[in-house]
Design a protein around this motif. Structure first.
Motif, short mmCIF file in Angstrom:
data_model
loop_
_atom_site.label_atom_id
_atom_site.label_comp_id
_atom_site.label_asym_id
_atom_site.label_seq_id
_atom_site.Cartn_x
_atom_site.Cartn_y
_atom_site.Cartn_z
N GLY A 182 0.77 -1.24 0.00
CA GLY A 182 0.00 0.00 0.00
C GLY A 182 0.79 1.28 0.00
N VAL A 183 2.08 1.23 -0.34
CA VAL A 183 2.89 2.45 -0.39
C VAL A 183 2.48 3.28 -1.59
CG1 VAL A 183 5.22 3.33 -0.84
CG2 VAL A 183 4.87 1.54 0.86
N GLY A 184 2.35 4.61 -1.38
CA GLY A 184 1.95 5.49 -2.46
C GLY A 184 2.32 6.94 -2.17
N PRO A 185 1.74 7.87 -2.88
CA PRO A 185 2.05 9.30 -2.70
C PRO A 185 1.90 9.74 -1.25
CG PRO A 185 0.74 8.98 -4.69
CD PRO A 185 0.77 7.65 -3.98
N GLY A 186 2.86 10.54 -0.80
CA GLY A 186 2.85 11.04 0.57
C GLY A 186 3.63 10.16 1.54
N ASP A 187 3.97 8.95 1.11
CA ASP A 187 4.72 8.02 1.97
C ASP A 187 6.22 8.18 1.77
OD1 ASP A 187 2.38 6.89 2.96
OD2 ASP A 187 2.30 5.37 1.37
N GLU A 188 6.97 7.76 2.77
CA GLU A 188 8.42 7.72 2.67
C GLU A 188 8.90 6.29 2.94
OE1 GLU A 188 9.37 12.32 4.11
OE2 GLU A 188 10.08 10.64 5.34
N VAL A 189 9.95 5.91 2.23
CA VAL A 189 10.54 4.58 2.39
C VAL A 189 12.03 4.74 2.59
CG1 VAL A 189 10.93 2.32 1.33
CG2 VAL A 189 8.77 3.54 0.92
N VAL A 190 12.57 4.16 3.65
CA VAL A 190 14.00 4.24 3.95
C VAL A 190 14.76 3.28 3.04
CG1 VAL A 190 15.77 3.91 5.71
CG2 VAL A 190 13.55 4.89 6.34
#
Length: 366
Positions: free
Chosen positions: A72-80
């Motif tokens: 469910g990762v999408g716009p507005g999210d951050e991933v290290v």
């Protein structure tokens, strides 16, 4: 005197088994598309890795994107993401509409867990652990951090088929693990990737994302966004034969690494990176030297191929706005060189490479 053969830095390895299997499949009237042979290939990978589910897809980069979409990762999210990795890792995050947040690596070339906490905020959704050259680094600690912070751990294990951590195959520590079957990998299907998981819901989501978001296979009703990232049975037939050879190749890779270490022992200008060969099956043979480009040029004159390490991600033009300091990623990128690493290398090949390196430093190239 005859010119010595060129030793490639990496090359695929296939034989009569793959050729016969493809001919037999085509002669049987196989439809080439993803079907029964793909399921057989997936089952082999799942069983080898000790995972419940496996789905193979078009390539390794796509597999990373699918993993992000599945959680469910999408716009507005951050991933290290580690600052030292193949650029596919952060690019997949961007493709998913999220923002990659870069963190330096430690001496294992994996994420420096101590620095990860400092970048976590309310936008952080997931952390990508990248097991460079089959190393796990502090993966267990990273998993504990994710559990504590309510984050999802994903594993980019593109270079790690055949590598374990504390007896467990890499790719099984996070929610989803990703592998690549591009030509330089220990087994190849030309292009291709795989996702493993022990979560049935995530597996179903993965399958849906890679098949246009269909409600069910073979229909044209779509209730979610999806794409065509499917595999082919033609590749699977090739991959099945490659999988049959995997255990032998793991042994060969480890022995090649040991032999290089033995032959380069006592060359002070060459630094080896610590590798636990009880659990790690090295993808490439790696060394650190003061000026890898000069050594690479010298080796090429001797008909020996080599390849510089990936640049640190923050130095790439498309990520030039990244803030922060990444001393270890920068150091590895600046000093790293991959030596000939094909599974079919013989002892004489390794001796020749190592002698050329010794000759280079003996003539004061430092």
């Amino acid at each position: 005197m005859a010119e010595q053969k060129f030793i490639n830095q990496m090359e695929p390895w296939y034989g009569e088994e793959e050729k016969k299997a493809i001919a037999d499949y085509l002669n049987s009237g196989g439809w080439i598309m993803e079907f029964k042979k793909t399921r057989e290939f997936e089952q082999m990978i799942a069983e080898f890795c000790g995972a419940k589910y496996c789905s193979v897809v078009a390539n390794g980069t796509v597999s990373l994107f699918i993993a992000l979409r599945a959680i469910g990762v999408g716009p507005g999210d951050e991933v290290v993401v580690p600052d030292y990795t193949m650029i596919a890792t952060p690019n997949a995050v961007v493709l998913a509409g999220a923002k990659p947040i870069f963190v330096d690596v430690d001496d294992s070339l994996c994420l420096d867990v101590d620095k990860v906490s400092g970048v976590i905020n309310e936008k952080t959704r997931a952390i990508f652990h990248v097991s460079i050259n089959g190393r796990a680094g502090r993966l267990e600690e990273l998993k504990e951090l994710c559990d504590r912070k309510g984050l999802i751990l994903l594993e980019d294990a593109a270079q790690s088929l055949g590598s374990f951590y504390k007896g467990k195959h890499l790719g099984n520590f996070g929610a989803i693990g990703s592998f690549s079957f591009s030509v330089p990998k220990i087994i190849t299907t030309g292009q291709g990737g795989a996702l493993i998981t022990n979560d049935e819901d995530l597996y179903k989501k993965i399958c849906k994302v890679k098949d246009f978001g269909r409600v069910s296979g073979g229909c044209d009703i779509h209730d979610e966004f999806g794409w065509n990232f499917k595999f082919t049975d033609l590749q699977a037939v090739f991959g099945i034969e490659q999988m049959k050879k995997l255990r032998d190749r793991i042994t060969r890779k480890k022995n090649i690494c040991k032999f290089y270490a033995e032959k380069l022992k006592g060359v002070p200008e060459v630094e080896l990176i610590g590798t636990d060969l009880e659990e790690v099956s090295p993808w490439f043979i790696e060394i650190l030297v003061e000026d890898p480009q000069k050594l690479s040029d010298f080796l090429k004159e001797k008909n020996i191929g080599s390849r510089a390490f990936y640049p640190a991600i923050h130095t790439q033009k498309i990520y030039s706005d990244v803030a922060g300091e990444f001393p270890k990623a920068s150091r590895f990128a600046k000093r790293g060189l991959w030596l000939p690493s094909a599974s079919q290398l013989g002892e004489e090949d390794v001796k020749r490479v190592c002698q050329a390196i010794k000759d280079y430093f003996a003539t004061n190239h430092n």
